[in-house]
Write a protein that holds these residues in place. Structure first.
Motif, short mmCIF file in Angstrom:
data_model
loop_
_atom_site.label_atom_id
_atom_site.label_comp_id
_atom_site.label_asym_id
_atom_site.label_seq_id
_atom_site.Cartn_x
_atom_site.Cartn_y
_atom_site.Cartn_z
N LEU A 75 0.80 -1.22 0.00
CA LEU A 75 0.00 0.00 0.00
C LEU A 75 0.84 1.27 0.00
N VAL A 76 2.13 1.16 0.17
CA VAL A 76 2.98 2.36 0.25
C VAL A 76 2.89 3.18 -1.04
N GLY A 77 3.08 2.55 -2.18
CA GLY A 77 3.04 3.26 -3.46
C GLY A 77 1.69 3.89 -3.74
N PRO A 78 0.60 3.10 -3.71
CA PRO A 78 -0.71 3.70 -3.95
C PRO A 78 -1.06 4.80 -2.94
N LEU A 79 -0.69 4.61 -1.69
CA LEU A 79 -0.98 5.63 -0.68
C LEU A 79 -0.22 6.92 -0.96
N LEU A 80 1.04 6.81 -1.35
CA LEU A 80 1.80 8.01 -1.70
C LEU A 80 1.18 8.74 -2.88
N MET A 81 0.71 7.97 -3.86
CA MET A 81 0.07 8.58 -5.02
C MET A 81 -1.23 9.28 -4.63
N ILE A 82 -2.04 8.63 -3.84
CA ILE A 82 -3.32 9.22 -3.42
C ILE A 82 -3.08 10.44 -2.53
N LEU A 83 -2.10 10.36 -1.63
CA LEU A 83 -1.81 11.52 -0.77
C LEU A 83 -1.29 12.69 -1.60
N THR A 84 -0.49 12.42 -2.61
CA THR A 84 0.00 13.48 -3.48
C THR A 84 -1.16 14.14 -4.22
N LEU A 85 -2.07 13.33 -4.72
CA LEU A 85 -3.24 13.86 -5.41
C LEU A 85 -4.13 14.64 -4.45
N TYR A 86 -4.30 14.12 -3.24
CA TYR A 86 -5.12 14.79 -2.22
C TYR A 86 -4.55 16.17 -1.89
N VAL A 87 -3.26 16.24 -1.64
CA VAL A 87 -2.63 17.52 -1.28
C VAL A 87 -2.71 18.50 -2.44
N THR A 88 -2.49 18.02 -3.66
CA THR A 88 -2.56 18.89 -4.83
C THR A 88 -3.97 19.44 -5.03
N CYS A 89 -4.96 18.57 -4.98
CA CYS A 89 -6.35 19.01 -5.15
C CYS A 89 -6.80 19.91 -4.00
N LEU A 90 -6.36 19.61 -2.80
CA LEU A 90 -6.70 20.46 -1.65
C LEU A 90 -6.12 21.86 -1.85
N PHE A 91 -4.89 21.94 -2.29
CA PHE A 91 -4.26 23.24 -2.53
C PHE A 91 -5.01 24.01 -3.62
N LEU A 92 -5.32 23.33 -4.72
CA LEU A 92 -6.02 24.00 -5.82
C LEU A 92 -7.41 24.46 -5.39
N TYR A 93 -8.06 23.68 -4.55
CA TYR A 93 -9.39 24.07 -4.05
C TYR A 93 -9.29 25.24 -3.08
N LEU A 94 -8.37 25.14 -2.14
CA LEU A 94 -8.26 26.17 -1.10
C LEU A 94 -7.81 27.52 -1.64
N PRO A 153 7.94 -3.67 7.00
CA PRO A 153 6.60 -4.05 7.48
C PRO A 153 6.28 -3.54 8.89
N TYR A 154 7.27 -3.35 9.74
CA TYR A 154 7.01 -2.92 11.11
C TYR A 154 6.85 -1.40 11.24
N THR A 155 7.38 -0.64 10.30
CA THR A 155 7.36 0.82 10.44
C THR A 155 6.40 1.53 9.48
N THR A 156 5.70 0.81 8.61
CA THR A 156 4.80 1.50 7.68
C THR A 156 3.69 2.24 8.42
N GLY A 157 3.16 1.65 9.48
CA GLY A 157 2.12 2.32 10.26
C GLY A 157 2.65 3.53 11.00
N LEU A 158 3.94 3.55 11.25
CA LEU A 158 4.57 4.68 11.93
C LEU A 158 4.71 5.87 10.99
N VAL A 159 5.11 5.59 9.77
CA VAL A 159 5.34 6.66 8.78
C VAL A 159 4.02 7.14 8.20
N PHE A 160 3.14 6.22 7.85
CA PHE A 160 1.88 6.57 7.21
C PHE A 160 0.74 6.39 8.21
N ASN A 161 0.29 7.49 8.78
CA ASN A 161 -0.77 7.43 9.78
C ASN A 161 -1.60 8.71 9.71
N GLY A 162 -2.56 8.81 10.60
CA GLY A 162 -3.44 9.97 10.62
C GLY A 162 -2.70 11.27 10.90
#
Length: 186
Positions: A75-94, A153-162
């Motif tokens: 999920l690291v790759g897809p999550l990075l892609m979605i987060l990048t799209l989220y931040v970009t769209c949020l910036f363009l909207y705001l 596998p042990y640190t993905t939840g540490l790096v990618f979280n709420g």
């Protein structure tokens, strides 16, 4: 990273090209309704939160030494892609709607700085607790993750979280607000 993870990331990249183009064109189009853009932004937020929750659920506990579950790495790759799209769209909207809240300038700046600071502090405290449970970082010979990469596998939840999502959102909001403030001054 393993070959399987690389293949999954490449497949996700090609599957997400069309939605990326659609959303970026939508948020760049000034004729589109702000409500329509907001609905898409809420969808991206929900998708980001869902992927973060799934990743945290798939992250193995440090107490289970023999669980070689690498599912969270997929999920690291897809999550990075979605987060990048989220931040970009949020910036363009705001940047188009932030001028409606100019009267709360000081409150917004303080709130965004506070949110970013709290999220960084919480990520730091969580990382120190996790590395204590793991017996150290990847460079420590007695550690469970000795000689593993930092993203494992042990640190993905540490790096990618709420907290990462809160940090990215607050920084994006702050940048859009400051960009809009500089435009209104000129």
């Amino acid at each position: 990273m393993s070959v399987q993870v690389t293949v999954i990331v490449i497949i996700c990249f090609f599957l997400l090209i069309k939605p990326f183009r659609y959303l970026l064109n939508l948020f760049l189009n000034e004729n589109e309704s702000s409500l329509y853009k907001l609905a898409h932004l809420i969808g991206l937020t929900v998708l980001s939160i869902f992927l973060l929750v799934v990743m945290n659920d798939l992250t193995p506990e440090p107490t289970n030494l023999y669980q070689s579950d690498k599912a969270s790495l997929f999920l690291v790759g897809p999550l990075l892609m979605i987060l990048t799209l989220y931040v970009t769209c949020l910036f363009l909207y705001l940047k188009n709607v932030v001028h409606y809240i100019q009267k709360f300038k000081t409150l917004i700046i303080v709130a965004q700085i506070l949110l970013a600071t709290v999220s960084i502090v919480k990520m730091g405290s969580n990382s120190s607790l996790l590395f204590k449970r793991l017996g150290g970082g990847p460079e420590s010979p007695g550690s469970i993750i000795y000689e593993m990469p930092w993203i494992n596998p042990y640190t993905t939840g540490l790096v990618f979280n709420g907290y990462l999502l809160v940090f990215l959102t607050s920084i994006t909001f702050f940048c859009a607000y400051m960009l809009n403030s500089k435009k209104s001054i000129k």
